[in-house]
Structures are given as C-alpha cells and as structure tokens.
Scaffold this motif. Structure first.
Motif, mmCIF file in Angstrom:
data_model
loop_
_atom_site.group_PDB
_atom_site.id
_atom_site.type_symbol
_atom_site.label_atom_id
_atom_site.label_comp_id
_atom_site.label_asym_id
_atom_site.label_seq_id
_atom_site.Cartn_x
_atom_site.Cartn_y
_atom_site.Cartn_z
ATOM 1 N N LYS A 39 56.652 34.469 33.021
ATOM 2 C CA LYS A 39 55.426 35.329 32.858
ATOM 3 C C LYS A 39 54.434 33.614 32.297
ATOM 4 C CE LYS A 39 57.138 39.744 32.665
ATOM 5 N NZ LYS A 39 57.674 41.396 31.701
ATOM 6 N N THR A 40 54.035 32.588 32.859
ATOM 7 C CA THR A 40 53.674 31.950 32.091
ATOM 8 C C THR A 40 51.342 31.894 31.951
ATOM 9 O OG1 THR A 40 53.817 30.520 33.842
ATOM 10 C CG2 THR A 40 55.658 30.352 32.521
ATOM 11 N N HIS A 41 51.516 31.320 31.499
ATOM 12 C CA HIS A 41 50.066 30.846 32.069
ATOM 13 C C HIS A 41 49.322 30.040 33.802
ATOM 14 C CE1 HIS A 41 45.654 30.914 31.495
ATOM 15 N NE2 HIS A 41 45.486 29.431 31.716
ATOM 16 N N THR A 42 50.464 29.480 33.377
ATOM 17 C CA THR A 42 50.267 28.480 35.013
ATOM 18 C C THR A 42 50.395 29.861 36.855
ATOM 19 O OG1 THR A 42 50.723 26.746 33.919
ATOM 20 C CG2 THR A 42 51.164 26.984 36.403
ATOM 21 N N THR A 43 52.015 30.473 36.047
ATOM 22 C CA THR A 43 52.107 31.486 37.387
ATOM 23 C C THR A 43 50.577 32.400 37.657
ATOM 24 O OG1 THR A 43 54.162 30.926 37.157
ATOM 25 C CG2 THR A 43 53.730 32.740 37.852
ATOM 26 N N LYS A 44 49.797 33.209 36.166
ATOM 27 C CA LYS A 44 48.997 34.235 36.441
ATOM 28 C C LYS A 44 47.673 33.095 36.761
ATOM 29 C CE LYS A 44 46.562 37.018 33.352
ATOM 30 N NZ LYS A 44 46.604 37.586 32.307
ATOM 31 N N SER A 45 48.007 31.547 36.641
ATOM 32 C CA SER A 45 46.555 31.419 37.129
ATOM 33 C C SER A 45 46.422 31.533 38.718
ATOM 34 C CB SER A 45 46.488 29.929 36.488
ATOM 35 O OG SER A 45 45.099 29.529 36.385
ATOM 36 N N ARG A 46 47.970 30.740 38.838
ATOM 37 C CA ARG A 46 47.568 31.092 40.748
ATOM 38 C C ARG A 46 47.770 32.034 41.456
ATOM 39 N NH1 ARG A 46 47.882 26.113 38.262
ATOM 40 N NH2 ARG A 46 48.892 24.149 39.176
ATOM 41 N N LEU A 47 48.493 33.006 40.945
ATOM 42 C CA LEU A 47 48.132 34.438 41.619
ATOM 43 C C LEU A 47 46.909 34.500 41.611
ATOM 44 C CD1 LEU A 47 51.106 36.177 39.754
ATOM 45 C CD2 LEU A 47 50.946 34.997 42.500
ATOM 46 N N ASN A 48 46.394 34.271 40.632
ATOM 47 C CA ASN A 48 44.782 35.238 40.855
ATOM 48 C C ASN A 48 43.380 34.129 41.291
ATOM 49 O OD1 ASN A 48 45.217 37.033 38.375
ATOM 50 N ND2 ASN A 48 44.977 35.574 36.594
ATOM 51 N N ALA A 49 44.310 33.000 41.106
ATOM 52 C CA ALA A 49 43.216 31.434 42.273
ATOM 53 C C ALA A 49 43.439 32.179 43.660
ATOM 54 C CB ALA A 49 43.881 30.242 42.209
ATOM 55 N N ILE A 50 45.260 32.728 44.355
ATOM 56 C CA ILE A 50 44.525 33.156 45.134
ATOM 57 C C ILE A 50 44.546 34.539 45.396
ATOM 58 C CG2 ILE A 50 47.120 34.101 47.305
ATOM 59 C CD1 ILE A 50 49.087 32.075 44.948
ATOM 60 N N LEU A 51 44.591 35.745 44.476
ATOM 61 C CA LEU A 51 43.768 37.004 45.182
ATOM 62 C C LEU A 51 41.925 36.103 45.162
ATOM 63 C CD1 LEU A 51 45.847 39.643 42.570
ATOM 64 C CD2 LEU A 51 45.075 38.919 45.089
ATOM 65 N N ASP A 52 41.745 35.679 44.366
ATOM 66 C CA ASP A 52 40.371 35.218 44.233
ATOM 67 C C ASP A 52 40.205 34.402 46.127
ATOM 68 O OD1 ASP A 52 37.749 34.436 43.291
ATOM 69 O OD2 ASP A 52 38.118 32.046 43.402
ATOM 70 N N CYS A 53 40.755 33.547 46.903
ATOM 71 C CA CYS A 53 40.402 33.709 48.139
ATOM 72 C C CYS A 53 40.075 34.838 48.646
ATOM 73 C CB CYS A 53 41.796 32.730 48.812
ATOM 74 S SG CYS A 53 42.146 31.222 48.295
ATOM 75 N N PHE A 54 40.538 35.953 49.073
ATOM 76 C CA PHE A 54 40.234 37.196 49.169
ATOM 77 C C PHE A 54 39.395 38.032 48.835
ATOM 78 C CE2 PHE A 54 44.881 35.124 50.434
ATOM 79 C CZ PHE A 54 44.735 34.749 51.151
ATOM 80 N N PHE A 55 39.121 38.160 47.530
ATOM 81 C CA PHE A 55 38.075 39.052 46.971
ATOM 82 C C PHE A 55 36.694 38.194 46.581
ATOM 83 C CE2 PHE A 55 42.224 40.996 47.181
ATOM 84 C CZ PHE A 55 41.581 42.191 47.878
ATOM 85 N N HIS A 56 36.851 37.326 46.484
ATOM 86 C CA HIS A 56 35.055 36.299 46.395
ATOM 87 C C HIS A 56 35.014 35.704 46.879
ATOM 88 C CE1 HIS A 56 36.964 37.972 42.525
ATOM 89 N NE2 HIS A 56 35.989 38.897 42.038
ATOM 90 N N ASN A 57 35.711 34.807 48.029
ATOM 91 C CA ASN A 57 35.631 33.692 48.699
ATOM 92 C C ASN A 57 34.761 34.729 49.791
ATOM 93 O OD1 ASN A 57 36.246 31.931 47.193
ATOM 94 N ND2 ASN A 57 37.751 31.360 48.101
ATOM 95 N N PRO A 58 33.382 33.575 50.851
ATOM 96 C CA PRO A 58 33.262 34.119 50.894
ATOM 97 C C PRO A 58 33.088 34.013 53.162
ATOM 98 C CG PRO A 58 31.117 32.654 50.920
ATOM 99 C CD PRO A 58 32.896 32.801 49.554
#
Length: 78
Positions: free
Chosen positions: A59-78
C-alpha cells in the motif's frame, strides 16, 4: 505523472517489452501484457482486453501511482 509512468504507458499501448528501474512491461507469446513493480505482478492485460490489477499487498504511493497510470491507459488515452 512521472516520466517512468509515461514510458510504461507507451509500452502498454504499443504492446512492447520495456523495463526501467523497478518497473517492467512484458508481452507473452499469446499477446498478454504483464506489468511488474519490484518483480511483483501488479497488472495483467489479456489479449482480449481484460485488465487485472493487484497491489500485491503493498500500500505504497508508488504502487498506487503505477496502478492509476495503468488505468489511465484505458480510460483517458484516445
């Protein structure tokens, strides 16, 4: 977003192997994508588009940040 996360996202979207510091993206022979942080499997994107995420108990900031970046690939990138 950190530069390493932008590079990770590019590797995921382009479906290519990539590694830098503590993060890696690998594509297997069936077209599935694995994302690892400190060699812990934090995400699997199957070739049919299913996404499986895990913090692997970290439950680290780095893990959360990486997971959010992965989700961003599918929900924010065109």
């Amino acid at each position: 977003m950190r530069k390493i996360e932008s590079e990770m996202q590019a590797a995921i979207v382009e479906r290519r192997d990539w590694s830098k510091s503590n993060t890696s993206v690998t594509i297997d022979s069936e077209g599935n994508t694995d994302v690892r942080l400190h060699n812990n499997l934090i995400a699997t994107i199957s070739n049919n588009g299913d996404v499986k995420l895990s913090s692997c108990g970290w439950k680290t900031h780095t893990t959360k940040s990486r997971l959010n970046a992965i989700l961003d690939c599918f929900f924010h990138n065109p």
